[in-house]
Enzyme design. Structure first.
Site, short mmCIF file in Angstrom:
data_model
loop_
_atom_site.label_atom_id
_atom_site.label_comp_id
_atom_site.label_asym_id
_atom_site.label_seq_id
_atom_site.Cartn_x
_atom_site.Cartn_y
_atom_site.Cartn_z
NE ARG A 102 40.82 31.38 44.38
CZ ARG A 102 39.99 32.38 44.11
NH1 ARG A 102 39.38 32.43 42.97
NH2 ARG A 102 39.79 33.32 45.00
NE ARG A 112 44.31 27.49 57.06
CZ ARG A 112 43.61 28.61 57.09
NH1 ARG A 112 42.70 28.79 58.03
NH2 ARG A 112 43.84 29.55 56.21
NE ARG A 160 28.18 32.67 37.03
CZ ARG A 160 26.93 32.50 36.60
NH1 ARG A 160 26.63 32.73 35.34
NH2 ARG A 160 25.99 32.10 37.43
NE ARG A 214 30.87 36.42 48.13
CZ ARG A 214 32.14 36.27 47.81
NH1 ARG A 214 32.97 35.65 48.61
NH2 ARG A 214 32.62 36.77 46.68
CD GLU A 219 29.21 38.35 45.96
OE1 GLU A 219 29.58 38.94 47.01
OE2 GLU A 219 29.97 37.65 45.28
CE1 TYR A 264 38.76 37.34 41.84
CE2 TYR A 264 40.88 36.78 42.80
CZ TYR A 264 39.61 37.30 42.92
OH TYR A 264 39.20 37.79 44.13
CG ASP A 273 43.31 38.03 45.80
OD1 ASP A 273 42.09 38.27 45.71
OD2 ASP A 273 43.77 36.95 46.21
P1 FAD Z 1 39.16 47.67 38.30
O1 FAD Z 1 38.94 47.91 39.73
O2 FAD Z 1 38.13 46.96 37.53
O3 FAD Z 1 39.43 49.09 37.61
C1 FAD Z 1 39.32 49.30 36.21
C2 FAD Z 1 38.65 50.65 36.01
O4 FAD Z 1 38.69 50.98 34.62
C3 FAD Z 1 37.18 50.65 36.41
O5 FAD Z 1 36.92 51.70 37.31
C4 FAD Z 1 36.44 50.83 35.10
O6 FAD Z 1 35.24 51.58 35.22
C5 FAD Z 1 37.47 51.60 34.28
N1 FAD Z 1 37.28 51.48 32.82
C6 FAD Z 1 37.13 50.34 32.12
N2 FAD Z 1 36.98 50.63 30.80
C7 FAD Z 1 37.05 51.96 30.69
C8 FAD Z 1 36.96 52.86 29.60
N3 FAD Z 1 36.74 52.42 28.34
N4 FAD Z 1 37.07 54.20 29.82
C9 FAD Z 1 37.28 54.67 31.09
N5 FAD Z 1 37.37 53.85 32.18
C10 FAD Z 1 37.26 52.52 31.98
N6 FAD Z 1 40.84 41.21 46.03
C11 FAD Z 1 41.41 41.08 47.26
O7 FAD Z 1 42.63 41.26 47.40
N7 FAD Z 1 40.63 40.79 48.37
C12 FAD Z 1 39.29 40.58 48.27
O8 FAD Z 1 38.64 40.33 49.28
C13 FAD Z 1 38.68 40.68 46.99
N8 FAD Z 1 37.35 40.49 46.86
C14 FAD Z 1 36.80 40.52 45.62
C15 FAD Z 1 35.43 40.27 45.50
C16 FAD Z 1 34.84 40.27 44.25
C17 FAD Z 1 33.36 40.00 44.13
C18 FAD Z 1 35.63 40.50 43.08
C19 FAD Z 1 35.01 40.45 41.72
C20 FAD Z 1 36.97 40.81 43.20
C21 FAD Z 1 37.58 40.81 44.46
N9 FAD Z 1 38.94 41.11 44.61
C22 FAD Z 1 39.51 41.01 45.87
C23 FAD Z 1 39.78 41.54 43.47
C24 FAD Z 1 39.85 43.09 43.31
O9 FAD Z 1 38.55 43.57 43.06
C25 FAD Z 1 40.78 43.46 42.14
O10 FAD Z 1 42.08 42.98 42.42
C26 FAD Z 1 40.92 44.96 41.87
O11 FAD Z 1 39.72 45.66 41.98
C27 FAD Z 1 41.45 45.16 40.45
O12 FAD Z 1 41.79 46.51 40.21
P2 FAD Z 1 41.99 47.01 38.71
O13 FAD Z 1 42.45 48.42 38.78
O14 FAD Z 1 42.81 46.05 37.94
O15 FAD Z 1 40.54 46.89 38.05
N1 UDP Z 2 33.52 27.77 47.44
C1 UDP Z 2 32.64 26.82 47.94
N2 UDP Z 2 31.95 27.07 49.09
C2 UDP Z 2 32.12 28.22 49.80
C3 UDP Z 2 33.03 29.19 49.30
C4 UDP Z 2 33.70 28.92 48.12
O1 UDP Z 2 32.45 25.78 47.34
O2 UDP Z 2 31.47 28.40 50.85
C5 UDP Z 2 34.24 27.48 46.17
C6 UDP Z 2 33.50 28.01 44.95
O3 UDP Z 2 33.69 27.09 43.89
C7 UDP Z 2 34.22 29.30 44.64
C8 UDP Z 2 35.65 28.99 45.04
O4 UDP Z 2 35.52 28.10 46.15
O5 UDP Z 2 34.10 29.66 43.30
C9 UDP Z 2 36.47 30.20 45.44
O6 UDP Z 2 35.79 30.90 46.45
P1 UDP Z 2 36.35 32.17 47.21
O7 UDP Z 2 35.29 32.63 48.15
O8 UDP Z 2 37.69 31.86 47.75
O9 UDP Z 2 36.60 33.23 46.04
P2 UDP Z 2 35.83 34.60 45.67
O10 UDP Z 2 34.50 34.18 45.10
O11 UDP Z 2 35.70 35.39 46.92
O12 UDP Z 2 36.71 35.21 44.66
#
Ligand code: FAD
Ligand code: UDP
Length: 365
Positions: free
Chosen positions: A170, A174, A247, A278, A298, A346, A348
């Site tokens: 991922r 570049r 995780r 981070r 984080e 996973y 986005d």
């Molecule tokens: P969720 O947002 O998890 O919604 C599910 C909801 O269901 C929650 O509110 C939960 O409380 C509720 N729920 C679960 N079980 C029950 C139950 N039994 N009863 C009632 N409610 C319940 N995507 C990007 O495009 N750009 C980013 O920069 C990006 N950064 C991220 C960084 C992190 C650290 C992580 C973990 C993810 C990131 N993502 C990012 C992905 C993004 O968070 C998800 O695509 C999005 O939030 C998923 O939406 P969802 O509705 O599927 O799930």
């Molecule tokens: N990663 C890394 N160094 C960095 C950032 C990311 O080695 O500075 C690796 C790490 O294994 C991570 C993966 O790239 O799990 C994906 O990272 P990214 O930040 O794209 O995903 P996010 O954690 O935001 O979902």
């Protein structure tokens, strides 16, 4: 009686609720947390939108998805350019000419390519067996040791030699001076925060917060003809085949009495000895000029049932278990599983919007 009971007010549930309302269907959204938005929830602190569950940058190359989300919010021009801090040395990400210049003093793409070729020569293999081999094979020793190894081992709680090679695919490499982390055409952050965007999507639905569907499944099921379930699929079936693994993360958020702590929204700490992966400085997502600032450290964490599930661990064991649950889900006549937890992937945000729109169209038209 509602047409749909939507379990979860995250992005998936909100898009579906909005599409259903547009077509005159009545929806009840239930949410176990005390707020809507799922993991993209933002809350205001010191006039700054704080990304409570981790930094969220919207990016997509789909014109349809971009036009769709902009019905609910104006987006700013934020472009994600994270930097890495390795023992006090600062490097640009993703790996690009700025990174290579800082590492080796190379100036032209040809010089950088030659340097990488020389660095990875001794690690060349057709079939890398683990993440370490994959990374060394892609970028060689210096980038791997300074920018990948420590970060990855913290993030996943395992040695790089015990992780699958796929994780590192991922990270783009570049040979241009471009620090934009994403390659998509459209990118930005909703002005006023993601929560306001979700609230707009949910405008015509009834919403009940602090309600766990699984604790009162039968009585809630009676309220609607069909159910859209966006919680964990294994929990829906009471873990009958076993638990899907995740995780987890935890965030330490602090208000600081200074206007600018780190000069960038995202700084990755790539050495193993620093326990967090981070630091997010939220105001830089929106070009904030407040006198104070809010930062979140984080920390990656092990997951056990009851903790917040963040990253699915898509190894063979879990994918196989997931398929067993899917066989049960396929037999459901009233329940549709969606979102990142319902499909154990996973995703986005743009994937979530795309999939929710697709399912809504299939279900509602
Ligand atoms: P969720 O947002 O998890 O919604 C599910 C909801 O269901 C929650 O509110 C939960 O409380 C509720 N729920 C679960 N079980 C029950 C139950 N039994 N009863 C009632 N409610 C319940 N995507 C990007 O495009 N750009 C980013 O920069 C990006 N950064 C991220 C960084 C992190 C650290 C992580 C973990 C993810 C990131 N993502 C990012 C992905 C993004 O968070 C998800 O695509 C999005 O939030 C998923 O939406 P969802 O509705 O599927 O799930
Ligand atoms: N990663 C890394 N160094 C960095 C950032 C990311 O080695 O500075 C690796 C790490 O294994 C991570 C993966 O790239 O799990 C994906 O990272 P990214 O930040 O794209 O995903 P996010 O954690 O935001 O979902």
């Amino acid at each position: 009686m509602y047409d749909y009971l939507i379990v979860g007010s995250g992005l998936f549930g909100a898009v579906f609720a909005c599409e259903a309302a547009k077509r005159g269907r009545h929806c009840l959204v239930i949410e176990k947390r005390g707020h809507v938005g799922g993991n993209i929830y933002t809350r205001e602190l010191e006039g700054i939108q704080v990304h409570q569950y981790g930094a969220h940058i919207f990016h997509t190359s789909s014109r349809e998805v971009w036009d769709y989300v902009r019905q609910f919010a104006r987006f700013n021009r934020y472009t994600n350019c994270p930097v890495a801090n390795y023992k006090g040395e600062i490097y640009n990400l993703p790996f690009n000419m700025n990174t290579f210049n800082r590492l080796w003093g190379v100036v032209t793409p040809r010089q950088a390519e030659e340097k990488i070729k020389e660095q990875k020569k001794e690690y060349q293999t057709e079939h890398p067996r683990n993440l370490e081999e994959q990374a060394l094979n892609l970028v060689g020793r210096d980038v791997y040791e300074k920018l990948i190894k420590g970060y990855t081992e913290k993030q996943w709680g395992r040695r790089a030699t015990e992780l699958p090679p796929e994780i590192i695919r991922r990270l783009p490499v570049r040979f241009v001076y471009d620090n934009n982390y994403f390659s998509d055409i459209y990118q930005g952050i909703p002005i006023g925060g993601y929560t306001a965007m979700i609230e707009k999507m949910l405008e015509k639905a009834d919403v009940r917060l602090n309600t766990d569907y699984l604790l009162q499944k039968e009585s809630l099921d009676d309220l609607a003809h069909k159910i859209i379930y966006t919680g964990p699929i294994d929990a829906f079936y009471d873990y009958c085949f076993g638990e899907l693994e995740y995780r987890s993360l935890f965030f330490e958020t602090e208000i600081l009495e200074e206007p600018n702590y780190q000069g960038n929204a995202v700084v990755n700490y790539t050495e193993y000895e620093v326990p967090y992966t981070r630091i997010i400085e939220h105001k830089h997502f929106e070009f904030g000029t407040q006198e104070k600032t809010v930062i979140s450290r984080e920390y990656p964490a092990a997951w056990k049932r009851g903790d917040e599930p963040y990253y699915p661990v898509n190894n063979d064991r879990n994918n196989c278990l997931y398929r067993q649950y899917v066989r049960l889900a396929d037999k459901e006549e009233r329940v549709i599983f969606g979102g990142r937890l319902g499909t154990y992937r996973y995703m986005d945000m743009h994937h979530v919007v795309e999939e929710a729109l697709h399912i809504a169209q299939r279900e509602l038209d």
